[in-house]
Design a protein around this motif. Structure first.
Motif, mmCIF file in Angstrom:
data_model
loop_
_atom_site.group_PDB
_atom_site.id
_atom_site.type_symbol
_atom_site.label_atom_id
_atom_site.label_comp_id
_atom_site.label_asym_id
_atom_site.label_seq_id
_atom_site.Cartn_x
_atom_site.Cartn_y
_atom_site.Cartn_z
ATOM 1 N N GLN A 165 1.206 -1.361 0.053
ATOM 2 C CA GLN A 165 -0.033 0.194 0.323
ATOM 3 C C GLN A 165 0.837 1.511 -0.003
ATOM 4 N N HIS A 167 -0.594 4.449 -0.527
ATOM 5 C CA HIS A 167 -1.050 5.109 0.084
ATOM 6 C C HIS A 167 -2.904 5.065 0.565
ATOM 7 N N ASP A 168 -2.932 4.022 1.036
ATOM 8 C CA ASP A 168 -4.124 3.933 1.641
ATOM 9 C C ASP A 168 -5.111 4.793 2.295
ATOM 10 N N TYR A 169 -4.459 5.973 3.118
ATOM 11 C CA TYR A 169 -4.953 6.717 3.616
ATOM 12 C C TYR A 169 -5.892 8.063 2.945
ATOM 13 N N ARG A 171 -7.619 6.139 0.287
ATOM 14 C CA ARG A 171 -9.079 5.717 -0.830
ATOM 15 C C ARG A 171 -10.409 6.699 0.254
ATOM 16 N N SER A 172 -10.005 6.893 0.775
ATOM 17 C CA SER A 172 -11.481 7.789 1.519
ATOM 18 C C SER A 172 -12.002 9.344 0.668
ATOM 19 N N LYS A 173 -10.498 9.711 -0.435
ATOM 20 C CA LYS A 173 -11.093 10.655 -0.238
ATOM 21 C C LYS A 173 -10.546 10.800 -1.976
ATOM 22 N N CYS A 239 -0.809 11.127 9.406
ATOM 23 C CA CYS A 239 -1.544 10.315 10.634
ATOM 24 C C CYS A 239 -3.350 10.603 9.771
ATOM 25 N N VAL A 240 -4.028 10.046 10.331
ATOM 26 C CA VAL A 240 -5.299 10.086 9.605
ATOM 27 C C VAL A 240 -6.012 9.796 10.779
ATOM 28 N N ARG A 244 -1.555 12.252 16.984
ATOM 29 C CA ARG A 244 -0.903 12.826 16.306
ATOM 30 C C ARG A 244 0.471 12.687 17.145
ATOM 31 N N SER A 250 -1.263 15.498 8.932
ATOM 32 C CA SER A 250 -1.799 15.130 8.408
ATOM 33 C C SER A 250 -2.788 15.052 7.468
ATOM 34 N N VAL A 251 -3.249 14.041 7.192
ATOM 35 C CA VAL A 251 -4.002 13.636 5.536
ATOM 36 C C VAL A 251 -4.297 14.622 4.715
#
Length: 292
Positions: A165, A167-169, A171-173, A239-240, A244, A250-251
């Motif tokens: 992975q 940048h799996d963070y 996925r919500s964006k 960090c999601v 922190r 932050s994402v």
């Protein structure tokens, strides 16, 4: 006077393509190379500039029937008859030029079945392969799609042997990344000289490295501040939500205009090159063998 470096073309290979060329790969025979665009791959002789042989043509008779395009291609590092090309549908096709002059029928098709539970509007876009690279040994292939890098074994077509992975963070964006066209960014990937570590770029001028043996990974940043001579790169963390740490980013504060699309690794030394906008950064390993 200051030394001025000028580039002058030795040869121009003209009229080979109707669409933008997305990849060029020199053959291991050192006599030929291929160039690929969205729909065709041509084979050229280095000494002949005015004609090429078409070896792949996926253009349908009616352009309305077009369902996928070629995104990248590369020759095998040792077998001059083998090459691979990737598609916008996430598949890889390994072709053998000994089998036929026109390689529309592939020898092997590498494709990972989609998990129905993860199906979304963006599934096909993020599964498009933006880069494919043979390992130096010729045994494996490395591919990059929007969220992951994958390692494939040439002897196993059903699924990749490793998935990392990037940048799996994000996925919500995906919705906002679709609206600002970032979801169509084409990130490259690279092997180190011994095929044990892989590298690829990300947003915020971050780039990622994955050690295939230890399964450890690191996020580093290419920036003017960190590129002073002899400066050691510090690992970065995204960090999601939740707690922190002091240096975490932050994402929501990632800068999507700063991105590393192009990466390269020296074939023998632990020296890497990453391109961020109009800056080229070259980083060298510290004295020991750890990747920095």
């Amino acid at each position: 006077m200051d030394l001025m470096v000028e580039v002058s073309p030795r040869r121009v290979f003209a009229n080979g393509h109707t669409y933008h060329i997305n990849s060029i790969s020199v053959n291991s025979d050192c006599e030929t190379y291929m160039s690929a665009d969205d729909l065709r791959i041509n084979l050229w002789h280095l000494a002949i500039t005015d004609r090429s042989f078409n070896i792949v043509d996926i253009k349908p008779a009616n352009m309305e029937d077009l369902t996928e395009v070629i995104t990248a291609s590369e020759f095998h590092p040792h077998h001059c008859n083998l090459f691979v090309y990737s598609s916008s549908k996430g598949s890889l096709r390994l072709c053998d030029m000994r089998a036929a002059a026109l390689c529309d029928k592939h020898s092997k098709l590498f494709e990972e079945p989609e998990d129905p539970s993860n199906r979304s509007f963006f599934s096909e876009i993020i599964s498009s392969v933006s880069d494919v690279k043979f390992s130096h040994s010729g045994r494996y292939m490395l591919t990059r799609d929007y969220l992951t890098v994958k390692v494939w074994d040439l002897n196993m077509e059903a699924r990749p042997i490793e998935t990392y992975q990037v940048h799996d963070y994000l996925r919500s964006k995906l919705c906002s990344l679709y609206e600002n066209d970032c979801i169509f960014d084409k990130f490259e990937c690279a092997w180190n000289g011994s095929d044990s570590v892989i590298m690829t770029g990300a947003y915020n001028n971050f780039f990622r490295m994955f050690d295939r043996n230890t399964k450890r990974d690191v996020t580093l940043e290419a920036s003017r501040e960190s590129s002073k001579p002899r400066a050691v790169l510090k690992p970065r963390r995204v960090c999601v939500g939740g707690k922190r740490r002091r240096d975490d980013i932050s994402v929501d504060s990632l800068d999507f205009t700063r991105k590393i699309l192009h990466t390269a690794w020296h074939p023998a030394e632990n020296i890497i090159a990453v391109a961020a906008a109009n800056n080229l950064y070259i980083f060298q390993d510290k004295v020991n063998s750890e990747t920095h």
